[in-house]
Each structure stands twice: as C-alpha cells, then as structure tokens.
Motif scaffolding. Structure first.
Motif, PDB file in Angstrom:
ATOM      1  N   ILE A 181       1.038  -1.194   0.029  1.00 38.05           N
ATOM      2  CA  ILE A 181      -0.107  -0.059   0.003  1.00 38.05           C
ATOM      3  C   ILE A 181       0.816   1.112   0.014  1.00 38.05           C
ATOM      4  N   LEU A 182       2.233   1.055   0.119  1.00 38.22           N
ATOM      5  CA  LEU A 182       3.101   2.307   0.319  1.00 38.22           C
ATOM      6  C   LEU A 182       2.705   3.254  -1.075  1.00 38.22           C
ATOM      7  N   GLN A 183       2.746   2.496  -1.958  1.00 39.98           N
ATOM      8  CA  GLN A 183       2.852   3.286  -3.246  1.00 39.98           C
ATOM      9  C   GLN A 183       1.476   4.329  -3.541  1.00 39.98           C
ATOM     10  N   LYS A 184       0.429   4.059  -2.673  1.00 42.46           N
ATOM     11  CA  LYS A 184      -0.633   4.834  -2.794  1.00 42.46           C
ATOM     12  C   LYS A 184      -0.237   6.289  -1.946  1.00 42.46           C
ATOM     13  N   PHE A 185       0.704   6.241  -1.060  1.00 41.90           N
ATOM     14  CA  PHE A 185       0.924   7.666  -0.312  1.00 41.90           C
ATOM     15  C   PHE A 185       2.372   7.828  -0.906  1.00 41.90           C
ATOM     16  N   THR A 186       2.849   7.729  -2.171  1.00 41.33           N
ATOM     17  CA  THR A 186       4.036   8.229  -2.785  1.00 41.33           C
ATOM     18  C   THR A 186       3.522   9.085  -3.812  1.00 41.33           C
ATOM     19  N   GLY A 187       4.272  10.231  -4.035  1.00 42.28           N
ATOM     20  CA  GLY A 187       4.193  11.201  -5.203  1.00 42.28           C
ATOM     21  C   GLY A 187       3.195  12.198  -4.731  1.00 42.28           C
ATOM     22  N   ASN A 188       2.515  13.210  -5.629  1.00 43.01           N
ATOM     23  CA  ASN A 188       1.958  14.352  -5.127  1.00 43.01           C
ATOM     24  C   ASN A 188       0.411  13.701  -4.575  1.00 43.01           C
ATOM     25  N   VAL A 215     -14.249  22.470  20.539  1.00 40.03           N
ATOM     26  CA  VAL A 215     -14.259  21.566  19.515  1.00 40.03           C
ATOM     27  C   VAL A 215     -13.797  22.072  18.203  1.00 40.03           C
ATOM     28  N   VAL A 216     -13.069  21.279  17.608  1.00 41.76           N
ATOM     29  CA  VAL A 216     -12.298  21.902  16.241  1.00 41.76           C
ATOM     30  C   VAL A 216     -12.514  20.844  15.247  1.00 41.76           C
ATOM     31  N   GLU A 217     -12.789  21.647  13.870  1.00 38.93           N
ATOM     32  CA  GLU A 217     -13.151  21.037  12.969  1.00 38.93           C
ATOM     33  C   GLU A 217     -11.807  20.414  11.997  1.00 38.93           C
ATOM     34  N   ALA A 218     -11.654  19.291  11.592  1.00 36.39           N
ATOM     35  CA  ALA A 218     -10.434  19.045  10.819  1.00 36.39           C
ATOM     36  C   ALA A 218     -10.320  20.011   9.635  1.00 36.39           C
ATOM     37  N   LYS A 219      -8.953  20.343   9.240  1.00 33.92           N
ATOM     38  CA  LYS A 219      -8.786  21.165   8.137  1.00 33.92           C
ATOM     39  C   LYS A 219      -8.987  20.139   6.714  1.00 33.92           C
ATOM     40  N   PRO A 220      -9.342  20.846   5.910  1.00 33.47           N
ATOM     41  CA  PRO A 220      -9.516  20.252   4.786  1.00 33.47           C
ATOM     42  C   PRO A 220      -8.201  19.493   3.978  1.00 33.47           C
ATOM     43  N   ALA A 221      -8.264  18.459   3.292  1.00 37.21           N
ATOM     44  CA  ALA A 221      -7.280  17.581   2.714  1.00 37.21           C
ATOM     45  C   ALA A 221      -6.480  18.789   1.717  1.00 37.21           C
ATOM     46  N   ARG A 222      -5.131  18.428   1.796  1.00 34.54           N
ATOM     47  CA  ARG A 222      -4.525  19.418   1.049  1.00 34.54           C
ATOM     48  C   ARG A 222      -3.336  18.706   0.173  1.00 34.54           C
ATOM     49  N   PRO A 223      -2.702  19.347  -0.738  1.00 34.63           N
ATOM     50  CA  PRO A 223      -1.951  18.666  -1.666  1.00 34.63           C
ATOM     51  C   PRO A 223      -0.627  18.695  -0.943  1.00 34.63           C
ATOM     52  N   VAL A 224       0.264  17.503  -0.739  1.00 36.95           N
ATOM     53  CA  VAL A 224       1.500  17.285  -0.392  1.00 36.95           C
ATOM     54  C   VAL A 224       2.453  16.523  -1.247  1.00 36.95           C
ATOM     55  N   THR A 225       3.578  16.464  -0.952  1.00 36.88           N
ATOM     56  CA  THR A 225       4.408  15.585  -1.953  1.00 36.88           C
ATOM     57  C   THR A 225       5.457  14.527  -1.075  1.00 36.88           C
ATOM     58  N   VAL A 226       5.368  13.376  -1.387  1.00 34.34           N
ATOM     59  CA  VAL A 226       6.239  12.307  -0.813  1.00 34.34           C
ATOM     60  C   VAL A 226       7.164  11.812  -1.919  1.00 34.34           C
ATOM     61  N   TYR A 227       8.448  12.104  -1.849  1.00 34.92           N
ATOM     62  CA  TYR A 227       9.473  11.715  -2.967  1.00 34.92           C
ATOM     63  C   TYR A 227       9.604  10.343  -2.697  1.00 34.92           C
ATOM     64  N   SER A 228       9.840   9.581  -1.632  1.00 34.08           N
ATOM     65  CA  SER A 228       9.891   8.207  -1.470  1.00 34.08           C
ATOM     66  C   SER A 228       9.736   7.826  -0.069  1.00 34.08           C
ATOM     67  N   ILE A 229       9.210   6.506  -0.170  1.00 35.99           N
ATOM     68  CA  ILE A 229       8.976   6.074   1.273  1.00 35.99           C
ATOM     69  C   ILE A 229       8.974   4.271   1.129  1.00 35.99           C
ATOM     70  N   ILE A 251       3.793  13.165   9.197  1.00 39.10           N
ATOM     71  CA  ILE A 251       4.278  12.060   9.387  1.00 39.10           C
ATOM     72  C   ILE A 251       3.245  11.231  10.182  1.00 39.10           C
ATOM     73  N   ARG A 252       2.530  11.967  10.967  1.00 38.98           N
ATOM     74  CA  ARG A 252       1.549  11.443  11.948  1.00 38.98           C
ATOM     75  C   ARG A 252       0.362  10.835  11.249  1.00 38.98           C
ATOM     76  N   SER A 253       0.035  11.749  10.468  1.00 36.35           N
ATOM     77  CA  SER A 253      -1.149  11.610   9.396  1.00 36.35           C
ATOM     78  C   SER A 253      -0.913  10.308   8.458  1.00 36.35           C
ATOM     79  N   LEU A 254       0.325  10.316   7.884  1.00 34.04           N
ATOM     80  CA  LEU A 254       0.936   9.203   7.157  1.00 34.04           C
ATOM     81  C   LEU A 254       0.453   7.869   7.882  1.00 34.04           C
ATOM     82  N   VAL A 255       1.022   7.823   9.086  1.00 33.38           N
ATOM     83  CA  VAL A 255       1.195   6.495   9.936  1.00 33.38           C
ATOM     84  C   VAL A 255      -0.433   6.190  10.219  1.00 33.38           C
ATOM     85  N   SER A 256      -1.101   7.178  10.608  1.00 31.56           N
ATOM     86  CA  SER A 256      -2.308   6.884  10.924  1.00 31.56           C
ATOM     87  C   SER A 256      -3.255   6.224   9.488  1.00 31.56           C
ATOM     88  N   ASP A 257      -2.929   7.077   8.443  1.00 29.91           N
ATOM     89  CA  ASP A 257      -3.698   6.742   7.121  1.00 29.91           C
ATOM     90  C   ASP A 257      -3.196   5.180   6.881  1.00 29.91           C
TER      91      ASP A 257
END
Length: 346
Positions: A181-188, A215-229, A251-257
């Motif tokens: 599944i790591l490929q799903k989290f690679t790239g833009n 009470v805090v609402e989650a921020k909307p998803a935004r574009p990020v870049t993963v060069y390698s994992i 990184i915390r969001s990545l591990v949770s996802d």
C-alpha cells in the motif's frame, strides 16, 4: 688582655650580625613590596585581558550570521531547545555585562525553522543573525524521517503522547500488506492535517484549542509531496518507515492513514528527522556539547557551502560595534504550511 680581645671580637661580631640582620630585613621588605606591586600589575593585566577576552567573545557572538543545524534530543520542545542554545551562548560571552549597560543595545536574532515536538528528535535548523531571514527558503527543501509506527492503537494526537482513542486487531497484517500500500502514499497526494497541529484557527493553534477542550473541525485535505517511502523493518505491532517528503507533510497523518488502509489503526511511536534541506543528522547537526561560539562559527563557515547560490551571496556582514551590549530576541519561524511532527506540547 685575652678577655679584652675576646670582648672586642664579640662586639665586632655583634655589629656585623646586627648590620646583616638589618640589611636582610630591608631587602626582604623591598622584595615584598616589589612582589605586591608585581602581583597588582599582573592582576591588572589579567583583568584587562579578561575584559578584552569578554569583549572579543561578545563581538564574535554578535557577528555570527547564517544557518546551521543542531541535534534535538527527545524531551524539550523546539522552542525550549532554542532558548537553551541562546542561554549557553550568552553565558559564554558573559553578556550583557554591567559596564556596558549605558551603551547602545544590540539584538541577537536567533530562530528555528521546522518544529520538532518534545517526543521527536533529530535535525533542527537554526538561523542566527541575518540567517533568520533565510529560514523560509530553507524550509522549501525536502525532509527525511525515520518513523516507528505501532499498529492496532490510535491516539488523539496520532502519536505516543496522546490518549488512546481506539484499538483494533493487527495480527493478520503482513509485511507484504504494508509494502503493497505504500505506493498509494507516494508522489503528489492529498493529506488531511491532524487536529493537534501548529495550524491555526482565528489566530490560535489547533493544538491549543484542543487542549482547552474546544470543538475543532479538521482542516480540509491539501496537496503534499512524498518523494520516497520504504518499509525498513516489520516486527508486529511495530513497523519502521524511511520517508522523504516536502514541506507541510505530516508523518503522524501518514502512519494513521496506513493503519486505516490496512483495516486497523496506527500511531507514531518514535520519530527522528534525519535530514532537512541540505543538513543531515550525522554530518551537520551540532550536539549540545558543541554549542559554543567557536564551534558555531566553524559550523556556519562549513554550512555556507551547502546553501543555494542565491543565499550564499547574501551572507551577512557583522553588524554594530564591539561596544554594543547584547539583548536577546527570541524568534521562532514556523512553516506556514504546517509541520509534520508531533505538536501536542506546543
């Protein structure tokens, strides 16, 4: 006759001894005076040399300018560590000194770029002098992390500092499952930032609002870049990732996802930043026993070759004179996109 001669000899000897004793006393007294004078002169020279030495150290401290990296251990926040660095430099230069209090003040600017929270360790980039203006440019480079995740456990902060909010089985998850599944989290990719973060709402950090129980609402998803994992190790429930990413990635969001993608849950157990921009943990990050004016000056000279050409050309000149006193201005420059490490304590 013999008695008279003996008396004369005795009298002569007495006079010689008396004169000898008197001369010796005078000589000793003169030597003592000379010794005291020499001691006073030596003390004056020592005091003068000490003042010159302090002034030279203060001037050298004020002339430091550029960007370097320090090694952050687990425990203190990034802000606390920067404050510790500042205090060590001030103590070494013995600044500010009482005799300079009436003179014009000089501000030492020092700041960090890219927050690491108390539970994380690794490279922390520091700007000093005009180097604080370079931090934003430095943050645009890639970052590299070694993260140890724990399957089957979710927390409100997405790392080991938070409260456990969910537990799920993980015994059927294999190494192949994670690698697949790591490929799903690679790239833009798109990523939702964690609630406990440095991102702000109405001028306040989300983490601060969360601590207050608001009470805090989650921020909307935004574009990020993963060069390698890549998966470095898997020993259930723990798995180790080597991740290189761009700014604003959590990184915390990545591990949770990843945990969610595996039909389980996961949180960060340990996090180490091994690289930020051109600075690496092994080659460039100064440990605390090297936080001296001379060591930092040498490090700045060495690190100047790592900077992009446009920044290297702007290498600043010493400001002010040797007669200026130091007052501290504590500056923390955080990336506007948000940070990618545990921020619970901020």
């Amino acid at each position: 006759m013999a008695e008279s001669q003996a008396a004369a000899v005795s009298s002569s000897t007495l006079k010689i001894d008396t004169v000898s004793i008197s001369e010796t006393a005078e000589t000793a007294s003169a030597m003592a005076v000379t010794s005291v004078a020499a001691a006073i002169a030596a003390a004056a020279r020592t005091g003068s040399e000490a003042r010159v030495s302090k002034a030279a150290l203060a001037a050298k401290l004020l002339s430091l300018s550029g960007v370097f990296a320090v090694r952050k251990p687990k425990g203190p926040t990034s802000a606390e560590l920067l404050n510790r660095l500042k205090e060590k430099l001030l103590a070494e230069a013995e600044m500010p000194s009482p005799e300079w209090t009436k003179r014009k003040k000089q501000t030492l600017k020092i700041g960090h770029g890219g927050t690491l929270d108390s539970a994380a360790q690794g490279v922390l980039v520091v700007g000093i002098g005009r180097g604080t203006k370079m931090l934003t440019s430095m943050l645009s480079g890639s970052k590299r992390y070694i993260a140890i995740g724990e399957l089957g456990k979710a927390t409100d902060t997405l790392d080991s500092t938070g409260k456990v909010t969910e537990e799920k089985p993980y015994d059927k998850i294999t190494q192949e499952d994670i690698e697949g599944i790591l490929q799903k989290f690679t790239g833009n990719i798109m990523q939702v930032p964690p609630l406990y973060s440095a991102l702000k709402k109405d001028g306040q950090r989300l983490s601060t609002l969360m601590k207050r129980g608001e009470v805090v609402e989650a921020k909307p998803a935004r574009p990020v870049t993963v060069y390698s994992i890549s998966l470095q190790k898997f020993q259930p429930p723990f798995f180790t990732l080597d991740v290189e990413c761009g700014g604003g990635f959590y990184i915390r969001s990545l591990v949770s996802d990843i945990g969610r993608e595996l039909s389980s849950c996961a949180s960060v157990l340990e996090l180490t930043r091994t690289k930020q921009g051109p600075f690496t943990l092994e080659e460039h990050a100064l440990p605390e026993d090297k936080w001296t004016i001379d060591d930092i000056a040498q490090c700045l000279e060495h690190c100047s070759s790592l900077l992009p050409a446009e920044l290297a050309l702007k290498k600043s000149k010493p400001e002010g004179t040797h007669e200026q006193v130091l007052s501290c201005e504590y500056i923390t420059l955080n990336e506007t996109k948000g940070e990618d490490d545990g921020i619970k304590t901020l």
